[in-house]
Write an enzyme that holds these catalytic residues in place. Structure first.
Site, PDB file in Angstrom:
ATOM      1  CB  SER A   7     -20.540   3.043 -46.285  1.00 18.91           C
ATOM      2  OG  SER A   7     -21.537   3.207 -45.284  1.00 18.91           O
ATOM      3  CD  GLU A   9     -16.464   3.503 -37.494  1.00 19.62           C
ATOM      4  OE1 GLU A   9     -17.292   4.434 -37.550  1.00 19.62           O
ATOM      5  OE2 GLU A   9     -16.213   2.842 -36.457  1.00 19.62           O
ATOM      6  CE1 TYR A  41      -8.461  12.735 -36.212  1.00 17.75           C
ATOM      7  CE2 TYR A  41      -9.177  13.774 -34.172  1.00 17.75           C
ATOM      8  CZ  TYR A  41      -8.431  13.810 -35.329  1.00 17.75           C
ATOM      9  OH  TYR A  41      -7.658  14.902 -35.609  1.00 17.75           O
ATOM     10  CB  ALA A  43     -10.869   7.941 -26.715  1.00 21.66           C
ATOM     11  CG  ASP A 101     -15.851   8.859 -27.282  1.00 22.73           C
ATOM     12  OD1 ASP A 101     -16.968   9.368 -27.108  1.00 22.73           O
ATOM     13  OD2 ASP A 101     -15.656   7.798 -27.911  1.00 22.73           O
ATOM     14  CE1 TYR A 139     -24.273   7.788 -29.428  1.00 14.49           C
ATOM     15  CE2 TYR A 139     -24.310   9.850 -30.655  1.00 14.49           C
ATOM     16  CZ  TYR A 139     -23.617   8.860 -29.995  1.00 14.49           C
ATOM     17  OH  TYR A 139     -22.250   8.934 -29.912  1.00 14.49           O
ATOM     18  CG  HIS A 143     -24.641  10.572 -26.355  1.00 12.91           C
ATOM     19  ND1 HIS A 143     -24.090  11.021 -25.165  1.00 12.91           N
ATOM     20  CD2 HIS A 143     -23.597  10.423 -27.210  1.00 12.91           C
ATOM     21  CE1 HIS A 143     -22.777  11.136 -25.302  1.00 12.91           C
ATOM     22  NE2 HIS A 143     -22.451  10.772 -26.526  1.00 12.91           N
ATOM     23  CB  ALA A 146     -29.007  12.540 -24.700  1.00 17.56           C
ATOM     24  NE  ARG A 158     -28.008  23.171 -31.107  1.00 20.52           N
ATOM     25  CZ  ARG A 158     -27.181  23.249 -30.068  1.00 20.52           C
ATOM     26  NH1 ARG A 158     -27.366  22.463 -29.012  1.00 20.52           N
ATOM     27  NH2 ARG A 158     -26.154  24.076 -30.098  1.00 20.52           N
ATOM     28  CG  PHE A 210     -17.723  -1.860 -28.278  1.00 20.19           C
ATOM     29  CD1 PHE A 210     -16.619  -1.477 -27.541  1.00 20.19           C
ATOM     30  CD2 PHE A 210     -17.517  -2.517 -29.490  1.00 20.19           C
ATOM     31  CE1 PHE A 210     -15.335  -1.745 -27.986  1.00 20.19           C
ATOM     32  CE2 PHE A 210     -16.243  -2.791 -29.947  1.00 20.19           C
ATOM     33  CZ  PHE A 210     -15.144  -2.401 -29.193  1.00 20.19           C
ATOM     34  CG  HIS A 259     -21.446   3.251 -41.883  1.00 18.87           C
ATOM     35  ND1 HIS A 259     -20.558   3.545 -42.893  1.00 18.87           N
ATOM     36  CD2 HIS A 259     -20.777   3.496 -40.723  1.00 18.87           C
ATOM     37  CE1 HIS A 259     -19.414   3.960 -42.381  1.00 18.87           C
ATOM     38  NE2 HIS A 259     -19.515   3.926 -41.062  1.00 18.87           N
TER      39      HIS A 259
END
Length: 288
Positions: A7, A9, A41, A43, A101, A139, A143, A146, A158, A210, A259
């Protein structure tokens, strides 16, 4: 070695030139018959309308399933769910649900007073509609917000418990990083598929930036290899070799889906897919 499902992006274009680049990228990658493509989408929700337009255009003209990114940033619950409904009405039934973000310069994420406070809340609301296949972020390296990897695993659980169907990881540089994360998720009782996110390196300076922003660990050997490759004008050759090796290691470790974060530049991704045995399977419809 088995041939992986793939796939891609893309990000929405913000100029006429960028539009042509996106359609050229799709023209070169859509014939590889991806399982789906996703559109990001910006930031702070800055590309909301552009994302919406790109998703609908791809869905209507390119013969591939499209997953629209949807975030919690700068929108009420009502506005966010209205965007989701508009996708469903257009026949787009896959969503990548993310917290998102904050706007540039805003620092820490602050929920809209009437919006979703987290991706867990967003997933739960979207799942209740029964209209979407929901993908979420994951992640393998912690993150930036985190405490540790365990916290990332617990938060992913979750989201899955809230209704997420699968997860796509942030990019990483070594297969063992993904395998450790996959094992930790299995130990936590996460059974939803976890798809590794792969970033072919078109520009090491940009990718290094990045990685720093999103918490992806850069092994010293990777940094040193790119320093030498850039000096010898062999950056693309190194990127092709390293990314192909990473994907091969993942496939040999049981991964069936990959991906690719294309950054709207198709050549390197296409070359890596070819090395993995993924070849064109279909003719491509043209944009009307």
């Amino acid at each position: 070695m088995s041939t992986p499902r793939i796939s891609f992006e893309f990000f929405p274009p913000q100029s006429i030139e960028a539009c042509f680049r996106l359609w050229d990228t799709l023209g070169k990658l859509a014939p590889l018959s991806p399982e789906f493509v996703s559109v990001t989408y910006g930031a702070g929700g800055t590309t909301r309308d552009l994302t919406h337009d790109a998703v609908k255009t791809i869905h209507a003209n390119y013969g591939v399933a499209v997953a629209a990114h949807l975030t919690c940033v700068n929108a009420t619950r009502e506005e966010t769910l209205a965007i989701a409904d508009s996708y469903a009405e257009a026949g787009v039934t896959e969503i990548v649900a993310l917290r998102g973000d904050p706007p540039k310069g805003a620092g820490k994420f602050t929920p809209h007073p009437e919006g979703f406070a987290s991706s867990v809340e967003l997933v739960e609301a979207l799942a209740k509609t029964g209209k979407f296949h929901l993908r979420v972020g994951a992640y393998p390296d912690p993150h930036p917000e985190a405490e540790n990897l365990d916290a990332c695993v617990e938060f992913l659980k979750r989201k899955v418990d809230a209704g997420a169907n699968s997860a796509i990881t942030q990019f990483f540089f070594e297969a063992d990083t993904f395998f450790r994360f996959r094992d930790a998720c299995a130990d936590a009782g996460i059974t939803a598929p976890i798809i590794p996110g792969i970033l072919p390196v078109n520009n090491w300076t940009r990718v290094r930036r990045f990685a720093s922003a999103c918490g992806a660990h850069i092994p010293a050997w990777v940094d040193e290899a790119y320093e030498k490759a850039i000096r010898d004008d062999r950056e693309t050759l190194l990127s092709t070799a390293l990314c192909t090796e990473l994907c091969t290691d993942l496939i040999e470790g049981g991964v069936e889906d990959l991906h690719f974060y294309t950054l709207n530049t198709p050549e390197l991704t296409r070359d890596i897919c070819a090395a993995l045995g993924v070849t064109p399977k279909q003719a491509l419809a043209q944009v009307a």
